[in-house]
Each structure stands twice: as C-alpha cells, then as structure tokens.
Design an enzyme around this catalytic site. Structure first.
Site, PDB file in Angstrom:
ATOM      1  CE1 TYR A  33      -1.458 -10.454   5.158  1.00  0.00           C
ATOM      2  CE2 TYR A  33      -1.724  -9.193   3.132  1.00  0.00           C
ATOM      3  CZ  TYR A  33      -2.234 -10.073   4.076  1.00  0.00           C
ATOM      4  OH  TYR A  33      -3.501 -10.575   3.943  1.00  0.00           O
ATOM      5  NE  ARG A  52       1.068 -16.796   0.689  1.00  0.00           N
ATOM      6  CZ  ARG A  52       0.082 -17.178   1.479  1.00  0.00           C
ATOM      7  NH1 ARG A  52      -0.968 -17.823   0.977  1.00  0.00           N
ATOM      8  NH2 ARG A  52       0.112 -16.927   2.776  1.00  0.00           N
ATOM      9  NE  ARG A 101      -0.243  10.594  -3.201  1.00  0.00           N
ATOM     10  CZ  ARG A 101      -0.991  10.580  -4.315  1.00  0.00           C
ATOM     11  NH1 ARG A 101      -0.665  11.381  -5.332  1.00  0.00           N
ATOM     12  NH2 ARG A 101      -2.049   9.793  -4.402  1.00  0.00           N
ATOM     13  CG  HIS A 103       0.582   8.185  -9.403  1.00  0.00           C
ATOM     14  ND1 HIS A 103       0.648   9.521  -9.067  1.00  0.00           N
ATOM     15  CD2 HIS A 103      -0.611   7.741  -8.953  1.00  0.00           C
ATOM     16  CE1 HIS A 103      -0.473   9.876  -8.449  1.00  0.00           C
ATOM     17  NE2 HIS A 103      -1.256   8.819  -8.368  1.00  0.00           N
ATOM     18  CE  LYS A 147      -0.872 -13.442   3.321  1.00  0.00           C
ATOM     19  NZ  LYS A 147      -2.320 -13.683   3.212  1.00  0.00           N
ATOM     20  CD  GLU A 179      -9.041 -15.506  -2.611  1.00  0.00           C
ATOM     21  OE1 GLU A 179      -8.300 -16.389  -2.134  1.00  0.00           O
ATOM     22  OE2 GLU A 179      -8.592 -14.474  -3.156  1.00  0.00           O
ATOM     23  CG  LEU A 203      -3.122 -15.593  -1.256  1.00  0.00           C
ATOM     24  CD1 LEU A 203      -2.249 -14.476  -1.805  1.00  0.00           C
ATOM     25  CD2 LEU A 203      -3.315 -15.423   0.242  1.00  0.00           C
TER      26      LEU A 203
END
Length: 278
Positions: A33, A52, A101, A103, A147, A179, A203
């Site tokens: 995101y 980014r 589903r 992996h 991110k 951070e 980040l």
C-alpha cells in the site's frame, strides 16, 4: 452524498465496493500500500511515493504495471469527494488478487486495486507542543523496507501506546532504535541529526528523505546510524516523521523528558522548512 472509491477499474459508492473472500490480501495480507498526502489538491513528493510503491510491488512480485493511471484516479477521488481544496490523503492498496488458498504465488491472477480519499489535516497541537512516546521491542518481520499491508505487529504496538496515553511507540531491535509503528525516528544530539540507515529493518520514509535534504541544504550535520536504546534517553531533541505525522516533536520517552521537554531549535527549523515546501 455517498463516498466514492475506486476498485478494479471502477469508481463506485463505498458501500457497493466488494472483494472476493478468496482475495490474497484478505487471506494472507499478500499486498502492499501507499498513502499520499495532498495539500490543496497538490500531492507532496508524488514521484517518491510512486517509486516506493513500484519497489514494494517488485519485491513481492505483484505484477501491477498500470502506475501511470494512478495520478488521474487519485485526482478524481479527491474532486468527487470534495477534498481537492483541503489537506487530504489518498490510500492505495494493491493485493495479488483472488485465487484458491495456496501458499505459493499463483500465476495468471489479476491484482486487486483499491483506493479512497480522506481528510488528512495536520495535527496542529501535536506539531506545536510535541508528544510523548513509549518504547517496545520491535516484533515485526525482517522486511520492513516493503510497505506491506501485514501491519498486525504495528497495530498491536501502537495500541499499547494509545492505551498508555502516548502518541507513538518507538521500536527497539537488538538494543537499537529502528523506527516507530508508522513513523521514522530522528534524534538530535549536539546539533547533529541521527537516524537509522536505510536497510531491511526500516521503511524508506518519504518525510525522512525530505528531512535529510533539508539538513543538507541548511548545513545541519547528519549521521545515518542506529541510536542505541540507552542513547535515546540522552538526546537533545527527538522527532517522529511521516506522511501523517509530518515532523512531530517528541518531548517524553516513557517517563523520561527529552531535553527541556519542549520542541528544540533544530526541530523547529525542520518544521519551518518542511511547511515552506508543502
């Protein structure tokens, strides 16, 4: 009037936006995101955010290529939600998409792209007076440079800060400050700005990058090194920085005051130069 959002090529009322329960963003937190802040309709450091995002997508091998169309999408969201003349944010999330589903990363599925705009005013009182923070062990994974939407450790730790009446939680890994839960951390000691170097443990913050540029332009010395937990309680000034935090002074860590428990001179200079830019 209903809030308008963007989902997979469509602009639609938020209550009509639905995704598959098999979406890997829902099942595995398999997505990334970005949050971009707009000041009176103008994005701040848009190209840095886009770079980014592209890096995060590449690192997790999500094949979304339509980056050029995002700017138009964001502007339409701001305009249609009457946010173009305010301080606003746009949240963008891209997951790998829906699939049974498994992996491994399945081939041939289409990413799910979701975006919405929201009011994002500056926290004026916090910027002026500063905040207190707590410290906790950094329990996150080892790819904090991505991110990722997998933010459960961050939210658990930030919730501890909220429950204790603090404004953020600074994270300690192996005795060193990395951070905060959703902010970069910068310390000032004897006139030098100190912050953790870019690595897999933090980040690459856009506001952090801007602060280092401001330091360079104003002859403020910078050291990119990890501050030890012990040093943290002996710095002259302390800052959390981010798209939402902007440049927020920290005046207390746990029960220990930072400096004279007031925002310091370098913090004020950085704030002034930052808001000149935006």
């Amino acid at each position: 009037m209903s809030e308008l959002v963007y989902l997979n090529g469509e602009f639609l009322p938020k209550e009509n936006a639905t995704i598959s329960p098999n979406d890997r963003g829902f099942v595995f937190a398999d997505g990334v995101y970005e949050v971009i802040k707009y000041y009176n309709g103008k994005p701040f450091r848009y190209e840095d955010h886009l770079a980014r995002l592209k890096r995060s997508l590449n690192e997790v091998q999500i094949g979304f290529k339509n980056l050029a169309e995002l700017e138009h999408i964001f502007h339409r969201l701001l305009n249609e939600n009457n946010l173009a003349e305010t301080q606003s944010g746009v949240y963008l999330q891209i997951s790998r998409g829906a699939n049974k589903r498994v992996h491994n990363f399945p081939a041939g599925i289409t990413p799910t792209v979701y975006a919405f705009a929201f009011p994002m005013p500056s926290f004026t009182e916090k910027l002026e007076k500063g905040i207190s923070v707590i410290t906790r062990e950094d329990i996150r994974w080892l790819r904090c440079d991505i991110k990722s939407v997998a933010l459960l450790p961050n939210t658990m730790l930030y919730n501890q800060a909220v429950e204790s009446g603090a404004g953020e939680c600074i994270l300690i890994r192996d005795g060193k400050v990395t951070e905060a839960t959703h902010s970069s951390v910068l310390a000032v000691k004897d006139g030098t700005v100190i912050t953790h170097p870019l690595s897999n443990l933090i980040l690459p913050g856009i506001t952090r990058k801007v602060i280092l540029e401001i330091c360079g332009a104003n002859n403020i010395p910078v050291e990119e090194r990890a501050v030890s937990e012990k040093e943290l309680f002996d710095v002259d000034e302390l800052i959390i920085a981010g798209t939402g935090s902007e440049i927020t002074p920290v005046i207390q860590v746990n029960n220990t005051p930072v400096g004279n428990k007031k925002p310091g001179e370098i913090t004020r200079l950085l704030q002034h130069k930052f808001f000149e830019m935006v």
